[in-house]
Design a protein around this motif. Sequence first.
Motif, PDB file in Angstrom:
ATOM      1  N   VAL A  94      45.864  34.883  28.519  1.00 16.61           N
ATOM      2  CA  VAL A  94      45.147  35.993  29.137  1.00 16.61           C
ATOM      3  C   VAL A  94      45.676  37.320  28.580  1.00 16.61           C
ATOM      4  O   VAL A  94      44.904  38.218  28.236  1.00 16.61           O
ATOM      5  N   ILE A 116      44.354  37.847  25.124  1.00 13.56           N
ATOM      6  CA  ILE A 116      42.950  38.262  25.116  1.00 13.56           C
ATOM      7  C   ILE A 116      42.844  39.756  25.365  1.00 13.56           C
ATOM      8  O   ILE A 116      42.094  40.467  24.690  1.00 13.56           O
ATOM      9  N   PHE A 123      41.461  42.484  22.770  1.00  8.98           N
ATOM     10  CA  PHE A 123      40.382  43.393  23.161  1.00  8.98           C
ATOM     11  C   PHE A 123      40.750  44.828  22.812  1.00  8.98           C
ATOM     12  O   PHE A 123      39.967  45.570  22.240  1.00  8.98           O
ATOM     13  N   ALA A 162      32.907  42.704  25.768  1.00  6.71           N
ATOM     14  CA  ALA A 162      34.179  41.998  25.953  1.00  6.71           C
ATOM     15  C   ALA A 162      34.082  41.005  27.107  1.00  6.71           C
ATOM     16  O   ALA A 162      34.603  39.887  27.012  1.00  6.71           O
ATOM     17  N   ILE A 163      33.400  41.384  28.172  1.00  2.00           N
ATOM     18  CA  ILE A 163      33.262  40.480  29.312  1.00  2.00           C
ATOM     19  C   ILE A 163      32.364  39.305  28.954  1.00  2.00           C
ATOM     20  O   ILE A 163      32.653  38.157  29.306  1.00  2.00           O
ATOM     21  N   CYS A 166      34.071  36.505  26.987  1.00  2.00           N
ATOM     22  CA  CYS A 166      35.067  35.679  27.682  1.00  2.00           C
ATOM     23  C   CYS A 166      34.513  34.282  27.913  1.00  2.00           C
ATOM     24  O   CYS A 166      33.359  34.114  28.293  1.00  2.00           O
ATOM     25  N   LYS A 167      35.364  33.315  27.696  1.00  2.00           N
ATOM     26  CA  LYS A 167      34.944  31.926  27.852  1.00  2.00           C
ATOM     27  C   LYS A 167      35.286  31.366  29.228  1.00  2.00           C
ATOM     28  O   LYS A 167      34.674  30.402  29.672  1.00  2.00           O
ATOM     29  N   THR A 168      36.267  31.960  29.900  1.00  2.00           N
ATOM     30  CA  THR A 168      36.665  31.480  31.214  1.00  2.00           C
ATOM     31  C   THR A 168      36.677  32.638  32.210  1.00  2.00           C
ATOM     32  O   THR A 168      36.674  33.809  31.823  1.00  2.00           O
ATOM     33  N   GLU A 176      39.776  34.841  31.792  1.00  5.45           N
ATOM     34  CA  GLU A 176      39.648  35.844  30.731  1.00  5.45           C
ATOM     35  C   GLU A 176      38.840  37.040  31.231  1.00  5.45           C
ATOM     36  O   GLU A 176      39.188  38.184  30.954  1.00  5.45           O
ATOM     37  N   GLU A 177      37.766  36.762  31.959  1.00 11.92           N
ATOM     38  CA  GLU A 177      36.947  37.851  32.500  1.00 11.92           C
ATOM     39  C   GLU A 177      37.760  38.710  33.464  1.00 11.92           C
ATOM     40  O   GLU A 177      37.711  39.935  33.412  1.00 11.92           O
ATOM     41  N   ARG A 178      38.510  38.058  34.344  1.00 10.88           N
ATOM     42  CA  ARG A 178      39.347  38.809  35.289  1.00 10.88           C
ATOM     43  C   ARG A 178      40.375  39.657  34.556  1.00 10.88           C
ATOM     44  O   ARG A 178      40.673  40.783  34.971  1.00 10.88           O
ATOM     45  N   VAL A 204      40.105  41.019  31.527  1.00 14.15           N
ATOM     46  CA  VAL A 204      39.430  42.180  30.934  1.00 14.15           C
ATOM     47  C   VAL A 204      39.090  43.202  32.015  1.00 14.15           C
ATOM     48  O   VAL A 204      39.303  44.401  31.838  1.00 14.15           O
TER      49      VAL A 204
END
Length: 131
Positions: free
Chosen positions: A4, A7, A11, A32-33, A36-38, A41-43, A45
Amino acid sequence: MDSVEKIVEDFAMDLAINPFSSGTRLRDMIRAIHACKTAAEERAVVRWECAAIRAAISEGNQDYRHRNMAKLKFIHMLGYPTHFGHMECLKLIATMVFPKKRIVYLGLMLLLDERQEAPMLVTNSLKQYPR
């Protein structure tokens, strides 16, 4: 956790910015969001962007206030907390530049609700607006 952090660093490096400059555009944050694959990862960013926005608010950075409001609206629509940006929204309503004010009006509709005391502050600000 290392993935994380990697990532978030990638970014920042891809955009060639200082992590707390808050100079990224809404479009770059959305890309960027979406990349994200998971969910983790989104959290990461979103957490990184929120930290950058909070840093810009605490520094009193005037240049990117409207950009930060647009990013806060998107983050709010994703379901993440954006309570730290409510007062920034109220501060930005005093601007005389219409495109920035338009962003704030949209932000007020999304970020604030009638259970808070902020709508009364907005009403008072609108009453003072010159015609």
